[in-house]
Scaffold this active site. Structure first.
Site, PDB file in Angstrom:
ATOM      1  N   ASP A 150       5.558  -5.388  -3.383  1.00 27.90           N
ATOM      2  CA  ASP A 150       4.900  -4.855  -4.587  1.00 27.90           C
ATOM      3  C   ASP A 150       4.559  -3.389  -4.330  1.00 27.90           C
ATOM      4  O   ASP A 150       3.806  -3.090  -3.395  1.00 27.90           O
ATOM      5  CB  ASP A 150       3.591  -5.608  -4.878  1.00 27.90           C
ATOM      6  CG  ASP A 150       3.812  -7.060  -5.310  1.00 27.90           C
ATOM      7  OD1 ASP A 150       4.844  -7.652  -4.931  1.00 27.90           O
ATOM      8  OD2 ASP A 150       2.934  -7.604  -6.014  1.00 27.90           O
ATOM      9  N   LYS A 213       4.573  -5.262 -13.049  1.00 25.25           N
ATOM     10  CA  LYS A 213       3.253  -5.840 -12.806  1.00 25.25           C
ATOM     11  C   LYS A 213       2.224  -4.910 -13.435  1.00 25.25           C
ATOM     12  O   LYS A 213       2.378  -3.687 -13.392  1.00 25.25           O
ATOM     13  CB  LYS A 213       3.078  -5.947 -11.280  1.00 25.25           C
ATOM     14  CG  LYS A 213       1.715  -6.392 -10.781  1.00 25.25           C
ATOM     15  CD  LYS A 213       1.772  -6.572  -9.245  1.00 25.25           C
ATOM     16  CE  LYS A 213       0.386  -6.650  -8.624  1.00 25.25           C
ATOM     17  NZ  LYS A 213       0.431  -6.755  -7.151  1.00 25.25           N
ATOM     18  N   LYS A 249       4.363  -9.875 -14.015  1.00 24.46           N
ATOM     19  CA  LYS A 249       3.197 -10.285 -13.235  1.00 24.46           C
ATOM     20  C   LYS A 249       1.937  -9.579 -13.717  1.00 24.46           C
ATOM     21  O   LYS A 249       1.725  -8.411 -13.418  1.00 24.46           O
ATOM     22  CB  LYS A 249       3.425  -9.968 -11.743  1.00 24.46           C
ATOM     23  CG  LYS A 249       2.225 -10.337 -10.851  1.00 24.46           C
ATOM     24  CD  LYS A 249       2.509 -10.045  -9.374  1.00 24.46           C
ATOM     25  CE  LYS A 249       1.258 -10.229  -8.518  1.00 24.46           C
ATOM     26  NZ  LYS A 249       1.482  -9.903  -7.097  1.00 24.46           N
TER      27      LYS A 249
END
Length: 304
Positions: A150, A213, A249
């Site tokens: 990430d 995300k 996400k």
């Protein structure tokens, strides 16, 4: 076309051209209304044990604290190992998400099949580091056993309009990930408008994101239903345009099971069934797993 004009073709054309295919003229007010309508009309029908079980299996169990230590992360991982024995009929979490310095301890002590080891990388949460440092950190995390990465998009570069450098960095970090999935965090709270969130989503996807995300969870506001709605619209339009499916996400600011149901419902309404697997929808959270578990088992549980 004369040689002269050809010479002045701007460098950014690749990403600018891509953005031209999409409607970026979004009204924050319209987004708010659409989300309010979804929440009022659609969330109640998803408030079921079945959906909560599914959401448990989409949780990225996260520990990103200054006080994390090898001991605390080992205990954290052992809880995930123990979960399978304690609740054999419930889905295990999707992922354990930690800092890169703990990739090795998680990957060596994790015994559950199918749980990913995600590391936040690239100078999380600010993303303010030289690209060489970000690449090194990412490569080391993968060497130590991270199966997903990430990263945070360079928000400052986005806000100053330097899309080319922004996208080149994302591409370079994706190259460092190789076949491993990379999630790009937009830090939507810093982007302010729906138009910016959509533009950042598209740039991240064109530059190589496997997931987008919402937030790091380190700044307020973190995930919001409005940001999620805009990001899911961007994922849908990108999919319609390119045929490439990108995961989503939401992370940060998920305090209740109802919050999780709101994100599930937005994904279901905007993206449809194809995204309702723990492959394509992930929830970044530390507290939600216990809350979901409590609702699914019908008693208050503090397992994780």
């Amino acid at each position: 076309m004369s040689e002269h004009t050809h010479h002045h073709e701007p460098e950014t054309s690749k990403y600018e051209q891509a953005l031209k295919k999409y409607d970026l003229n979004l009204s924050d007010e319209a987004v708010k209304e659409a989300v309010a309508k979804i929440i009022a009309e659609k969330v109640p029908e998803n408030d079921t044990t079945e959906v909560k079980r599914f959401l448990m299996g989409s949780v990225e169990l996260t520990s990103l604290s200054t006080t994390d230590s090898e001991e605390s992360i080992l205990r954290f991982t052992e809880r995930v190992n123990a979960f399978e024995d304690t609740y054999p009929d419930l889905p295990h979490v999707a992922t354990i998400c930690v800092y890169p310095c703990f990739a090795q301890i998680v990957s060596q002590s994790l015994e559950v099949e199918g749980v990913e080891v995600a590391c936040v990388s690239g100078s999380f949460p600010s993303s303010q580091a030289l690209i060489e440092v970000k690449v090194a950190e990412t490569a080391l995390a993968i060497k130590d056993g991270a199966t997903e990465i990430d990263i945070v998009m360079s928000v400052g570069k986005f806000l100053s309009g330097d899309y080319e450098t922004l996208c080149d960095e994302i591409s370079e970090l994706k190259a460092a990930c190789g076949d491993h999935k990379m999630k790009v965090i937009l830090e939507t709270g810093c982007l302010k408008t729906a138009a910016n969130i959509k533009k950042a989503s598209l740039l991240a996807m064109y530059a190589g994101a496997d997931y987008i995300k919402t937030s790091t969870g380190k700044l307020e506001p973190a995930a919001t239903p409005e940001a999620a709605y805009v990001m899911c619209q961007a994922i849908k339009e990108y999919y319609d345009e390119t045929g490439i499916q990108i995961g989503f996400k939401p992370a940060g600011g998920m305090h209740t099971v109802h919050d999780a149901l709101v994100y599930y419902t937005i994904v279901k309404e905007v993206l449809g069934e194809k995204w309702l697997t723990n492959q394509w929808l992930r929830l970044g959270t530390s507290r939600l797993a216990n809350l979901l578990l409590s609702e699914v088992t019908g008693e208050e549980v503090k397992f994780f």
